[in-house]
Structures are given as C-alpha cells and as structure tokens.
Motif scaffolding. Structure first.
Motif, PDB file in Angstrom:
ATOM      1  N   VAL A   1      37.894  35.548  23.305  1.00 42.31           N
ATOM      2  CA  VAL A   1      37.109  35.286  22.152  1.00 42.31           C
ATOM      3  C   VAL A   1      35.642  35.642  22.304  1.00 42.31           C
ATOM      4  O   VAL A   1      34.850  35.491  21.363  1.00 42.31           O
ATOM      5  N   ASP A   2      35.383  36.328  23.396  1.00 40.67           N
ATOM      6  CA  ASP A   2      33.968  36.838  23.634  1.00 40.67           C
ATOM      7  C   ASP A   2      33.909  38.514  23.364  1.00 40.67           C
ATOM      8  O   ASP A   2      34.347  39.058  24.410  1.00 40.67           O
ATOM      9  N   ALA A   3      33.679  38.716  22.263  1.00 38.16           N
ATOM     10  CA  ALA A   3      33.472  40.364  22.028  1.00 38.16           C
ATOM     11  C   ALA A   3      32.669  40.984  22.867  1.00 38.16           C
ATOM     12  O   ALA A   3      31.446  40.381  22.828  1.00 38.16           O
ATOM     13  N   LYS A   4      32.659  41.782  23.467  1.00 36.91           N
ATOM     14  CA  LYS A   4      31.821  42.588  24.500  1.00 36.91           C
ATOM     15  C   LYS A   4      31.941  43.957  24.462  1.00 36.91           C
ATOM     16  O   LYS A   4      33.112  44.640  24.330  1.00 36.91           O
ATOM     17  N   LEU A   5      30.730  44.786  24.609  1.00 35.35           N
ATOM     18  CA  LEU A   5      30.681  45.930  24.478  1.00 35.35           C
ATOM     19  C   LEU A   5      31.150  46.644  25.747  1.00 35.35           C
ATOM     20  O   LEU A   5      32.128  47.618  25.592  1.00 35.35           O
ATOM     21  N   ASP A   6      30.640  46.408  26.648  1.00 30.68           N
ATOM     22  CA  ASP A   6      30.986  47.082  28.013  1.00 30.68           C
ATOM     23  C   ASP A   6      32.050  46.170  28.983  1.00 30.68           C
ATOM     24  O   ASP A   6      31.418  45.447  29.425  1.00 30.68           O
ATOM     25  N   PHE A   7      33.287  46.145  28.761  1.00 30.82           N
ATOM     26  CA  PHE A   7      34.257  45.181  29.395  1.00 30.82           C
ATOM     27  C   PHE A   7      34.330  45.805  30.853  1.00 30.82           C
ATOM     28  O   PHE A   7      35.429  45.772  31.001  1.00 30.82           O
ATOM     29  N   PHE A   8      33.496  45.841  31.457  1.00 32.81           N
ATOM     30  CA  PHE A   8      33.497  46.523  33.039  1.00 32.81           C
ATOM     31  C   PHE A   8      34.441  45.186  33.884  1.00 32.81           C
ATOM     32  O   PHE A   8      35.014  45.780  34.915  1.00 32.81           O
ATOM     33  N   GLU A   9      34.307  44.120  33.392  1.00 34.11           N
ATOM     34  CA  GLU A   9      35.054  43.155  34.129  1.00 34.11           C
ATOM     35  C   GLU A   9      36.456  43.108  34.187  1.00 34.11           C
ATOM     36  O   GLU A   9      37.247  42.743  35.020  1.00 34.11           O
ATOM     37  N   TYR A  10      36.981  44.021  33.242  1.00 35.68           N
ATOM     38  CA  TYR A  10      38.476  44.086  33.187  1.00 35.68           C
ATOM     39  C   TYR A  10      38.944  44.705  34.558  1.00 35.68           C
ATOM     40  O   TYR A  10      40.109  43.972  35.285  1.00 35.68           O
ATOM     41  N   PHE A  11      38.298  45.753  35.010  1.00 33.73           N
ATOM     42  CA  PHE A  11      38.822  46.390  36.206  1.00 33.73           C
ATOM     43  C   PHE A  11      38.313  45.584  37.384  1.00 33.73           C
ATOM     44  O   PHE A  11      38.859  45.768  38.535  1.00 33.73           O
ATOM     45  N   GLU A  12      37.435  44.745  37.343  1.00 35.44           N
ATOM     46  CA  GLU A  12      37.001  43.993  38.402  1.00 35.44           C
ATOM     47  C   GLU A  12      38.052  42.848  38.553  1.00 35.44           C
ATOM     48  O   GLU A  12      38.376  42.617  39.775  1.00 35.44           O
ATOM     49  N   VAL A  13      38.882  42.332  37.584  1.00 38.04           N
ATOM     50  CA  VAL A  13      39.930  41.676  37.831  1.00 38.04           C
ATOM     51  C   VAL A  13      41.029  42.156  38.498  1.00 38.04           C
ATOM     52  O   VAL A  13      41.741  41.589  39.293  1.00 38.04           O
ATOM     53  N   VAL A  14      41.202  43.545  37.917  1.00 39.34           N
ATOM     54  CA  VAL A  14      42.264  44.192  38.734  1.00 39.34           C
ATOM     55  C   VAL A  14      41.960  44.313  39.882  1.00 39.34           C
ATOM     56  O   VAL A  14      43.105  44.327  40.894  1.00 39.34           O
ATOM     57  N   GLU A  15      40.962  44.602  40.544  1.00 42.15           N
ATOM     58  CA  GLU A  15      40.483  44.883  41.825  1.00 42.15           C
ATOM     59  C   GLU A  15      40.815  43.671  42.846  1.00 42.15           C
ATOM     60  O   GLU A  15      41.597  43.728  43.692  1.00 42.15           O
ATOM     61  N   ARG A  16      40.419  42.424  42.261  1.00 40.14           N
ATOM     62  CA  ARG A  16      40.540  41.034  42.909  1.00 40.14           C
ATOM     63  C   ARG A  16      42.252  41.027  42.932  1.00 40.14           C
ATOM     64  O   ARG A  16      42.733  40.472  44.031  1.00 40.14           O
ATOM     65  N   SER A  17      42.894  41.178  41.792  1.00 39.37           N
ATOM     66  CA  SER A  17      44.382  40.932  42.097  1.00 39.37           C
ATOM     67  C   SER A  17      45.082  41.764  42.650  1.00 39.37           C
ATOM     68  O   SER A  17      46.048  41.412  43.373  1.00 39.37           O
ATOM     69  N   ILE A  18      44.891  43.058  42.919  1.00 35.40           N
ATOM     70  CA  ILE A  18      45.743  43.844  44.096  1.00 35.40           C
ATOM     71  C   ILE A  18      45.187  43.808  45.427  1.00 35.40           C
ATOM     72  O   ILE A  18      46.052  44.179  46.233  1.00 35.40           O
ATOM     73  N   GLY A  19      43.865  43.195  45.729  1.00 33.77           N
ATOM     74  CA  GLY A  19      43.579  42.803  47.052  1.00 33.77           C
ATOM     75  C   GLY A  19      42.918  44.068  47.486  1.00 33.77           C
ATOM     76  O   GLY A  19      42.765  45.180  47.181  1.00 33.77           O
ATOM     77  N   GLU A  20      42.194  43.561  48.600  1.00 37.68           N
ATOM     78  CA  GLU A  20      40.956  44.766  49.206  1.00 37.68           C
ATOM     79  C   GLU A  20      41.881  45.895  49.558  1.00 37.68           C
ATOM     80  O   GLU A  20      41.107  46.764  49.500  1.00 37.68           O
TER      81      GLU A  20
END
Length: 476
Positions: A202-221
């Motif tokens: 619901v939060d329209a966002k120009l630079d959705f850089f958080e998407y790949f941040e979640v990917v990084e956390r999800s796949i592990g260090e």
C-alpha cells in the motif's frame, strides 16, 4: 529439488526460441496458481459462467458516455439467493475461471455461507480492453481510481440484476488487487462490507531498494555472499569485450551482451528474477523450499558464476536469453499485461526494484535511471511519464490507512511485505493485520493444503473468524 525449480519457473518460460524478462509477464496471483499446477488458460469448468459487463469508460467525466465490455466469472453452485457475495479482484494480468474455484479460500467460504462467487477482471488486462492499449494516450483511462470505480459500479449494477444488491459483499485481493481490496473500503465503504487485503504493497515508493534487502535476509548470509561475489565478478567482466563474450556463453545469451548501462541493468534483472521468484514464493503450498536448491547450487559450485548460470538455465529451458535493453522496450511497446502494469508503475506506484542499497547481493547493476528509461522509451509521453507517488499516497494514505473492516496479511519471506501494513496499531479499531512467519506472497489467499505450516493455518483461522464476525454483524 530441480523438479521444483522447473515447476516454479515454468511461468517464465516462453514458446518462442528466445525470451526476455518481460515476454512472459503475468500477475502475482497467476504465478501462484501456476506454481500449484493450475492451468489458468483452461476453459471454464461446468457450471461456471464467463460473462461480460457493460462498464463505464470514464467514471469521473459525466460528459463521456462511452462504455466497454469487462469480463467476469461467476460460480453460483453454492448460492441460495440469501448468502453474501465474495468478490475476487483481478489485477495485473488476466483472470480465469480458477478465480471462482477451489484454488482460493473464497471457495471454502462459499460452501460454508452459501455465497455467490464472482471475479472481475481489471481494465486493460486479459480480455477486458476498453481501448487500444498500444496507444499511450488511451492508457490515461488505466488507473487504480478508475479500477476502484469499476468495482463499485459493477457491484451496484450486477448486484441489482441478480438480486444481490442488499447482500453483504466482501472483497478479496492479493498483491496489487490486495491494495484495491483495502482501498475499496476507503473510497466506497457503502458498496463493500469488508475487505481482505493479502500481501498488499500500500506504500507507493519510488526506489524500492528494500525488495532485494529482504531477498538477502531470506537467503541467508552465506548464500548472499556467494551471489555478491558473483555479481561483483560479473560487473568486472561486463566492462570488457572479452568478459561480455564469456557472459554470453555462460548464460546462453542470444547475442553479445551490449556494453551500455541500460542493457547491463536489464541483463542483471534477468539474472535476479529466478532468485527473487524463489524467495517470493518460497515453500508456497507445501512445495519444497526454493531457497534451498538455489543456495545449494551456489554453495556446491566451485565457480559461483557457473552456479548462478545453472539456476538461470532452468528458467530458459533451452532457449536463449535476449538481454538487450531494446528487446525489453519492444516487449513493453506491444500491448499486453507487461505494458499495462509498467504503465501503472510508471504513472502511479513506481515499486522500482533497484540495487541502490548496500544490503543486497546483486552489486550495482540496476539504478533508478533504468526504470526511468523504460518509462520514457515504452510510452514516449511529453512531458515524460513519472510516478506520482506522492499523489497516490495522499489519495490512499499509504500505511496511514483510514478505511474500516479491512484485514491485512503479509508473509515474512515475501519481499513485498516491506511496503505493507504489518500491524493494526494506529489503524481504526475495526481493522486487523496478520504478519505470517515463514510464508510467501499471498499464501493465505489460496485454498488450504495438508502441508500448510502452523503459522499459515493459524492465519487462515484468524481470517475465518473475522469473516464470520462480519457476516453475523448487524452494523451498517
């Protein structure tokens, strides 16, 4: 594990000898159906009606009397003429008869409450084409506001035609349709009694850089470090002709990789797509983890780039990848779901997934200017098309949601939860929210399975309790 990857990425395969990242675009909900083995192109099952509604072209201009045909599906096998109407909202792709069948939780509720099941296709997707979408000026009629008005007008007119005008209508949607479901209760609260909004950004966002941040956390260090190292090496290789020639061979490109920044960005997005898909739909419907085989492929590879290439090869299924920026633009110039959704992101939402963050594993290939260029070259408007995210968030409130009787749900693995409502704190009291640990995109919207996690089972129980309370309530 490899079998699962092929099933997961089947939605990305193409019938032609080449594919690019836009050529087989489909909605998030349809991708979830395909993962479950549902043939979304199958003809309607017996008893399910495929119909067309005479819809208004412009709901906000009383002098424009133009209309068009909007597709919808109806399943009335459980309806006794007294029960509620459960509406599945179509989004950034075509709908099908699957939307009113057992593949979604609404089917279970229809059995329980003798409800009428209806699904309405979004304008400019599937068979619901108000105007020629190849002409950018016609896409002025493609917006979330027009789509919401479509839903409200359909509810009023269709409801009256089948004797359901006085029944409780409950809206369901996942991903972008999840946003629409929630926004209905803000814009048209008298039309829909309640809404379920699954994985709604619901939060329209120009630079959705958080998407790949979640990917990084999800796949592990460790796995993230493997991709980070491979990404950095690919960046170095891409700077020389010899390196780009090696990349062509490694990833089965259809032609030499161009050296311009836009083609390099487009190439990298093609490489990130299977990783992002694996995370976004991880362990969906009891399927084996997509993250595990992806990370195993990297861990077991002596050469991490070759390991990555083996993952991408499963999405290609023997086809070459057209990584050029020009091919991406051509896909977006051609009418279809990819063009329509890209227009909406360029105009209303952005959601541009960049590699601008330092907390993501894909180097620096994909800057914001890549998306600006796609908007400019695909639509060629003057002035140039730019996301009006401030206006969108002002209209709908972003996370400051002011509607009522809406239930938001998000999965912790799903990267889109970064733009969603994870808690009901601060919202009007009749709203609720569930943050489901370990689940994927729109997981609770689909029908239950014996292999569902305990967290997902509990989330569906919460959803069922809320629906029961709404249907039993005497509140207007």
């Amino acid at each position: 594990m490899k079998v699962f990857l092929l099933v997961l990425f089947a939605c990305l395969g193409a019938a032609s000898a080449q594919f690019n990242r836009f050529s087989q675009f489909d909605s998030a909900v349809n991708r979830g159906l395909k993962i479950r083995g549902v043939d979304v192109s199958a003809p309607p099952a017996k008893g399910i009606q495929e119909l067309y509604f005479e819809q208004v072209l412009d709901h906000f201009n009383g002098q424009n009397n133009a209309t068009w045909k909007q597709r919808y599906f109806v399943n009335d096998q459980f309806w006794d003429g007294k029960g509620p109407v459960l509406l599945m909202i179509g989004g950034e792709g075509p709908i099908s008869s699957a939307y009113v069948q057992e593949h979604f939780i609404t089917y279970n509720y229809a059995q329980q409450y003798n409800a009428l099941l209806v699904a309405l296709e979004h304008r400019f997707y599937g068979e619901s084409q108000p105007l020629d979408a190849s002409k950018t000026e016609n896409l002025a009629y493609l917006s979330s506001e027009q789509a919401l008005a479509d839903l409200a007008w359909f509810r009023e007119q269709y409801g009256a035609s089948v004797g359901a005008a006085d029944k409780k209508w409950i809206a369901f949607g996942g991903s972008y349709p999840g946003c629409l479901s929630g926004w209905l209760r803000q814009k048209y609260p008298s039309s829909f009694y309640g809404s379920f909004a699954a994985s709604a950004p619901v939060d329209a966002k120009l630079d959705f850089f958080e998407y790949f941040e979640v990917v990084e956390r999800s796949i592990g260090e460790k796995c993230a470090a493997d991709f980070q190292g491979a990404s950095e090496k690919l960046w170095e290789m891409a700077q020389t002709a010899d390196g780009r020639s090696q990349i062509k061979d490694l990833f089965n490109l259809c032609a030499d990789l161009p050296s311009d920044a836009l083609s390099l960005a487009n190439f990298m997005m093609g490489l990130t797509d299977p990783i992002a898909e694996g995370v976004q739909y991880n362990e969906d419907r009891g399927n084996p983890s997509a993250i595990t085989p992806i990370c195993d492929a990297m861990a077991n590879a002596t050469d991490k780039i070759q390991g990555w290439a083996s993952i991408v090869a499963q999405t290609q299924q023997g086809q070459c990848m057209d990584a050029s920026y020009e091919s991406a633009v051509q896909s977006l110039v051609t009418p279809g779901a990819a063009r329509s959704w890209t227009y909406q992101t360029c105009n209303e939402f952005s959601f541009f997934q960049t590699t601008d963050s330092t907390k993501q594993p894909f180097s620096k290939f994909v800057p914001l200017k890549y998306y600006y260029a796609l908007c400019d070259d695909a639509f060629g408007t003057d002035p140039l098309l730019r996301p009006r995210i401030d206006q969108t968030n002002t209209i709908y409130g972003s996370r400051n949601y002011r509607g009522t009787r809406t239930h938001f749900s998000n999965g912790s693995i799903d990267p889109w939860h970064a733009l969603g409502i994870l808690s009901a704190d601060g919202l009007p009291k009749s709203n609720s929210a569930t943050f489901i640990q370990g689940t994927a995109h729109c997981a609770d919207l689909y029908g239950p399975a014996p292999s569902d996690s305990q967290a997902l089972i509990e989330a569906r129980a919460t959803q069922a309790r809320i629906l029961a309370e709404w249907l039993a309530s005497d509140e207007p």
